[in-house]
Design an enzyme around this catalytic site. Sequence first.
Site, short mmCIF file in Angstrom:
data_model
loop_
_atom_site.label_atom_id
_atom_site.label_comp_id
_atom_site.label_asym_id
_atom_site.label_seq_id
_atom_site.Cartn_x
_atom_site.Cartn_y
_atom_site.Cartn_z
N ASP A 107 46.75 26.21 39.55
CA ASP A 107 47.88 26.22 40.46
C ASP A 107 47.84 24.93 41.26
O ASP A 107 46.76 24.41 41.53
CB ASP A 107 47.77 27.44 41.38
CG ASP A 107 48.95 27.59 42.31
OD1 ASP A 107 48.84 28.31 43.29
OD2 ASP A 107 50.00 26.97 42.03
N ASP A 151 49.19 36.50 37.28
CA ASP A 151 47.88 36.26 37.90
C ASP A 151 47.87 36.96 39.25
O ASP A 151 48.92 37.14 39.85
CB ASP A 151 47.62 34.77 38.14
CG ASP A 151 48.28 34.27 39.43
OD1 ASP A 151 47.56 34.10 40.45
OD2 ASP A 151 49.51 34.10 39.43
N CYS A 210 36.70 54.29 29.70
CA CYS A 210 36.54 52.84 29.81
C CYS A 210 35.26 52.42 29.12
O CYS A 210 34.22 53.07 29.30
CB CYS A 210 36.52 52.44 31.28
SG CYS A 210 36.26 50.67 31.55
N CYS A 253 33.75 49.42 29.56
CA CYS A 253 33.14 48.27 30.22
C CYS A 253 31.68 48.57 30.52
O CYS A 253 31.27 49.74 30.53
CB CYS A 253 33.89 47.93 31.51
SG CYS A 253 33.36 48.87 32.96
N CYS A 283 30.99 51.33 33.22
CA CYS A 283 31.26 52.72 32.84
C CYS A 283 30.35 53.20 31.73
O CYS A 283 30.10 54.40 31.61
CB CYS A 283 32.73 52.86 32.43
SG CYS A 283 33.85 52.63 33.82
N HIS A 302 34.42 45.90 35.82
CA HIS A 302 35.25 47.05 35.49
C HIS A 302 36.72 46.75 35.74
O HIS A 302 37.58 47.08 34.91
CB HIS A 302 34.83 48.28 36.30
CG HIS A 302 35.83 49.39 36.17
ND1 HIS A 302 35.88 50.23 35.07
CD2 HIS A 302 36.88 49.73 36.95
CE1 HIS A 302 36.91 51.06 35.20
NE2 HIS A 302 37.53 50.78 36.34
#
Lengths: 421, 409
Positions: free
Chosen positions: B100, B274, B312, B314, B317, B342
């Site tokens: 940005d 974003d 999940c 991840c 988890c 997560h």
Amino acid sequence: MRLKLLGAGRLGSLAGLGRGGAGALALPGCLLYTRAGAAPHLTHDALREVRGVPGVAHIALPALAEIHDVLEEYKEGAAKFMGMPDAVLYCSLHDPVTPCPSGYNTNKTVSLWGSSGRMEMTASKFIDIQRAIQPDWFQCISDGDTISGEAGRKRAKKSVDRSLSFLDICLQLQEKSPELQGSVMFGAIEGGDILEERLRSARETAKRPVGGFLLDGFQGSAMAKETKLKLIASVTAELPEDKPRIIHGVGKPDEVLECIERGVDIFESFFPFEVTERGCALVFSYDCHPAPEATVLPQNGIQDLEKNGAQEDQEEVSKADPEMTPFEISLKDKKYHDDFGPLLEGCSCYCCQRHTRAYVHHLLVTNELLAGVLLMMHNFQHYFGFFSAVRDALRDSKLDQLKELIFRQAVQGPASTALRQ
Amino acid sequence: MAAPAAGPPPVLRIVAECGRSRARAGELRLPHGTVPCPVFMPVGTRGTAKGLTAAQLAALGCRICLGNTFHLGTRPGPELVRRSGGLHGFMDWPHNLLTDSGGFQMVSLLELSEVSEEGVLFRPPHGGEPVLLSPERAMEIQNALGADIVMQLDDVVSSTTTGPRLEEAMLRSVRWLDRCLAAHARPRQQRLFAIVQGGTEPELRLRCLRAMAQRDVPGFAIGGLSGGEAKARFWRAVKLSTEHLPRDKPRYLMGVGYATDLVVCVALGCDMFDCVFPTRTARFGSALVPWGSLQLKSQKFAKDFRPIDADCDCPACQRYSRAYLHALLRCNTAALHLLTMHNVAYQMKLMGSIRDSILRQRFPEFVRDFMATMYGGRGGPPAWAREALESVGITLDRGEPPLSPGEPP
């Protein structure tokens, strides 16, 4: 648990550890320091990137005591609760990094300090909590409040009397606790700085059916170094050869070597954590056999020398943090702003393979969380590598060379190794 | 407009479009690899995805993330980043980056900044000389940082601004786009996106859209929104923007990251997003789940032995319970990193499901299921979301009437 010694000093190993009996720990060695069951700053997969992680994890009781009710309801033990069901877990009474204010222990109770403050514990309550934790090893509740420097002979005697009394109570309670049948109790050897009391503590504790020994009360800096070393040697001389000896509160490489020479087997790894917390990286050398082509001055030495001269370096750097040791560099220092070398030349850790001192400096200066992650990975790997080097040195009868290398750096800092090349 | 010289190929390749709404699924073709879209881009402001290593971020499926020109331009400075091999080398990030330009800091650091036609004058918060961020300087810094996508410097005002300042900012942004295009030294390696302004004033936004769409840029951002304006105005401004932007170029809606907003704005035709929200909220102990969020610091999770989300996959988890994370949050930053992992995984999975449903011509069903999971039993989705979706042909079930206060579900 089986301890096997290989002859050179107390070079050896512990085997048959943990629930499945598959755990092992090379000796002399260190434990993996954790905070509430996780390596500081490191998720499980980040820890997997670190080489040489020890086979036994160390957790301090206070964090678990604070969730006693949770563990009781969980029922399956702390290791599983913390997502490490296959780990071998050692539970110490105190956290090496949290200061323990003096003057709170009584004949019947010991005080612990956690995030919610002081917890007062009887032997019976202590065993209750251990039953919920189900550790593989644990330090028996003991009175180690002799390190403030104000303790005299009487206080030292009390620490021994109380600790033996706690030990006997706990051994009885352990016998009656099915959850603790697989757990090994380590008896704490107390006695402050009084030789007589230390010997009494060692002899009496050794009479009890403990699985190992913990040399307590050597934390901090109140005790004179000579006294400390003499006491450690005297204590271990009284202990059976076939049981492991842990010491608490010793972490610097020179002090580790001194203790190993005096019969200590196992150390904590809070030292690399403390180094991380002050934004520093361990860079001391433990390589007694540098490669022949290293007649070129190593990067650390020459960079530091070129910038300010070694002497100025040390002064400037110790201004940064009074706790800093000669074994580390302070990445917050402006001079690393555009240093594109790794934290330590030749290091194979995740951080040194991918990032520069300049990047870590930037992360520290901008207060980014990743700084702690990267430094912890490096500092742990370097520290574990040091213990591996100690074992190699014992095996190859090169301990004297390693000592010389380490003790020289203890005085002159890492730059000095360059001067000798 | 003259035929463009043979430059880099178009960024966006559309693979499927929703038959009802304006949703598209496709790929962004960028120098550091292909990125499936619609895509959510995690924000790593200062060259770090917060507590995650580059390897961890990549392992979660992220193929593009953000860095910030203002912050990196201040510390450690563009020269140092360039000598580190650009931001990619500095972070050891092998995939794509977007920077940005620093325009948003004009709003967020308002007390410290002063805008003129020349640029934005910033007084750095940590002391030191005031720094002028002009369109030319913004391009110079971004050229040194080397991100795959760079943003024009825009004159950003708060999304609740009205009156002459809003028009002034919009017109200036068009002029600054031209200056950025002229100053951009690396058009082959770095794609410069325009940022459409105009707040929520349809007339101003339309003028901006028409002007910027004439410029030869590889992509457009929809800027000046997601800052506290009424949601009813927000979605209309997004829809107006996608209506008037070229179909075959990516539309990047800046600052949007709440799950509901992502789903609705994909329906309205946006491709890239974003937001700091998922990673920031993780550092406050909050885990995102399909039905809302869990404030894991709360005592009610102390004995909850389930994972954050059983569906999940991840690392958090897979291995840990809510109860353990609750305890770990008290004393180890590893807990923050686990929650960050997560939440990033959650965002990646959400976008993946969205994309998948578009490819399979099931996006409207996906939207209905999503809303039912998120708002079922709580009176249904918010009115603005309902209206926005209806405006592009997706109707949600009426569901139960909203609860009156005090009534249990």
